[in-house]
Scaffold this active site. Structure first.
Site, mmCIF file in Angstrom:
data_model
loop_
_atom_site.group_PDB
_atom_site.id
_atom_site.type_symbol
_atom_site.label_atom_id
_atom_site.label_comp_id
_atom_site.label_asym_id
_atom_site.label_seq_id
_atom_site.Cartn_x
_atom_site.Cartn_y
_atom_site.Cartn_z
ATOM 1 N N GLU A 93 0.793 -1.226 0.000
ATOM 2 C CA GLU A 93 0.000 0.000 0.000
ATOM 3 C C GLU A 93 0.830 1.284 0.000
ATOM 4 O OE1 GLU A 93 -2.915 -0.324 3.127
ATOM 5 O OE2 GLU A 93 -3.933 -1.979 2.138
ATOM 6 N N GLU A 140 -5.861 -8.301 -0.061
ATOM 7 C CA GLU A 140 -6.555 -8.059 1.212
ATOM 8 C C GLU A 140 -8.006 -7.713 0.948
ATOM 9 O OE1 GLU A 140 -4.876 -5.145 3.951
ATOM 10 O OE2 GLU A 140 -2.854 -5.865 3.513
HETATM 11 C C1 FCB Z 1 -4.884 -2.302 5.267
HETATM 12 C C2 FCB Z 1 -3.539 -2.677 5.844
HETATM 13 C C3 FCB Z 1 -3.599 -3.693 6.945
HETATM 14 C C4 FCB Z 1 -4.785 -3.464 7.850
HETATM 15 C C5 FCB Z 1 -6.045 -3.349 7.033
HETATM 16 C C6 FCB Z 1 -7.296 -3.204 7.859
HETATM 17 O O1 FCB Z 1 -4.818 -1.023 4.736
HETATM 18 O O2 FCB Z 1 -2.714 -3.186 4.835
HETATM 19 O O3 FCB Z 1 -2.391 -3.677 7.640
HETATM 20 O O4 FCB Z 1 -4.571 -2.333 8.613
HETATM 21 O O5 FCB Z 1 -5.935 -2.245 6.171
#
Ligand code: FCB
Length: 440
Positions: free
Chosen positions: A167, A350
């Site tokens: 990210e 994710e």
């Molecule tokens: C993302 C992050 C992870 C966690 C989730 C909820 O942005 O990569 O570490 O904080 O959000």
């Protein structure tokens, strides 16, 4: 679960994700201090000044955690490697205990038939490098590439896939413009420089890893659907700026060697001269793209300097993060990545939700999480049917963990964590996934 393994291609990967500082317990194993430790030790930055010193003590309990991943039937585990655990000073002498830890972890995964997906950097910058300006210092590209080489010489022969930086938007904008994450800056020049350097570091690490013979390398970007609050042209333009900064800047640079105009217009005055000369390094070829997706934002035009926008509170349903649940955004971004960057393998690296989960009579009933996952997976299947090459889906997260500036009470896990006793209790969503992922 409203899906099962047989709904997907044979080689589709279902996985779970975590990150080092959020679970390992940073006080253990000779790791050096990070900018998250100093950020957390500064009053007002983090709820209860909580830090990652103990977290889930995954450093000692990793065999139990890998057993949980295996018993759930996941194919892969996306973990991250702490730079400060491997190189306590950020550069120089490696910490043998740190390298040993990741070596054991990778072997432990392979022993259990789980594919290791490593992410080199998930935010815990070694404090000595923060002292030198951290992501504002152009030298970080070299420091990071050296770290990548040292780590890969140890585990690169056994990892299935490697992402460079988790990210880039959070590393730069969230941490240097909004000030929400370490180092907590609110400065446009620092932001612009970090937005460039995070890309340079990515490219330098890709090159360094290729030189070590590593393949299957990706870049993981997070995206938030930007919806203008009205059809007023000023609001539409504000949402375009948000989209350009958040969703387009990093992948456009790494894959198209350009920056989106709506973002560049505001950032160029703060970039160094000759910034375009960095594109060849930034665009070192990658094998796949990782998308982290959670939510959408409603955006309005606002007075003031660039980016001159405001976030407007949206309607329910929302998670305990206050994040609106908007599964259609996942399909939007997958389609957009496919059409904008060509036919490349994509992993959803994710996706998941926080919820006030409680253990009642040994059971954690998180039906809402099951519904969240079902709705997002339905979007995934839809775009795959349209021909978008999605190769895998990782749920954030295996365990409840340290949710950065929000501390320990935002629970994202498929497995509940009692942060006093460190007892792990699989939630109902874990068992639902176990059933869905069972091979017939
Ligand atoms: C993302 C992050 C992870 C966690 C989730 C909820 O942005 O990569 O570490 O904080 O959000």
């Amino acid at each position: 679960m409203g899906f099962k393994r047989a709904d997907f291609p044979e080689d589709f990967i279902f996985g779970v994700a975590t990150s080092s500082y959020q679970i390992e317990g940073h006080q253990f194993g000779g790791a050096g201090l990070t900018h998250w430790d100093s950020f957390a030790a500064t009053p007002g930055n983090i709820k209860g000044a909580e830090n990652g010193a103990t977290a889930c003590d995954h450093y000692h309990k990793w065999p139990e955690d890998l057993d949980l991943i295996q018993a759930m039937g996941a194919d892969a585990y996306r973990f991250s490697t702490s730079w400060a655990r491997v190189l306590p000073e950020g550069t120089g002498q490696p910490n043998p205990q740190g390298l040993d830890f990741y070596d054991r972890l990778v072997d432990g995964l392979l022993d259990r038939g789980i594919k290791p997906f490593a992410t080199l950097y998930h935010w815990e910058l070694p404090a000595p490098l923060a002292d030198l300006g951290g992501w504002r210092n152009r030298d970080i590209a070299k420091w990071f590439a050296d770290f990548a080489s040292i780590l890969m010489r140890r585990i690169g022969d056994r990892v299935h896939a490697t992402a460079t930086i988790n990210e880039p938007w959070c590393v730069s904008w969230l941490s240097h413009f909004l000030g929400h994450h370490a180092p907590g800056l609110r400065d446009i020049r620092a932001t612009a420089r970090s937005m460039l350097h995070v890309l340079l570091a990515h490219g330098a690490a890709v090159q360094a890893m290729r030189a070590e013979g590593i393949d299957n390398i990706g870049l993981v970007a997070n995206m938030e659907y930007a919806q203008p609050v009205s059809q007023n042209p000023a609001d539409i333009a504000a949402a375009e700026r948000y989209d350009a900064i958040y969703n387009l800047w990093f992948l456009d640079a790494a894959l198209l060697q350009s920056y989106p105009k709506a973002a560049l217009d505001g950032l160029e005055p703060h970039l160094p001269a000759g910034w375009a000369d960095d594109f060849p390094m930034i665009a070192a070829p990658v094998d796949w793209i990782g998308l982290n997706y959670y939510t959408k934002k409603i955006i309005a035009a606002a007075d003031g300097p660039f980016p001159a926008l405001a976030e407007i509170d949206g309607p329910p349903p929302k998670t305990t993060m206050g994040w609106e649940i908007y599964p259609e955004g996942l399909a939007y971004f997958l389609r957009n990545i496919h059409s904008r960057y060509g036919d490349r393998p994509i992993y959803v690296t994710e996706n998941g939700m926080s919820h006030d989960d409680q253990v009642i009579d040994g059971r954690v009933s998180d039906q809402v999480r099951i519904e969240y996952l079902e709705k997002h997976v339905a979007q995934l299947r839809q775009v795959m049917a349209e021909g978008v090459d999605v190769k895998g889906y990782f749920i954030w997260s295996l365990l409840d963990n340290y949710e950065w500036a929000l501390g320990y009470d935002k629970r994202f896990g498929l497995v509940h964590m009692d942060f006093e006793t460190l007892v792990r209790t699989p939630k109902v969503s874990y068992f639902a996934l176990q059933k869905a992922l069972k091979r017939q």
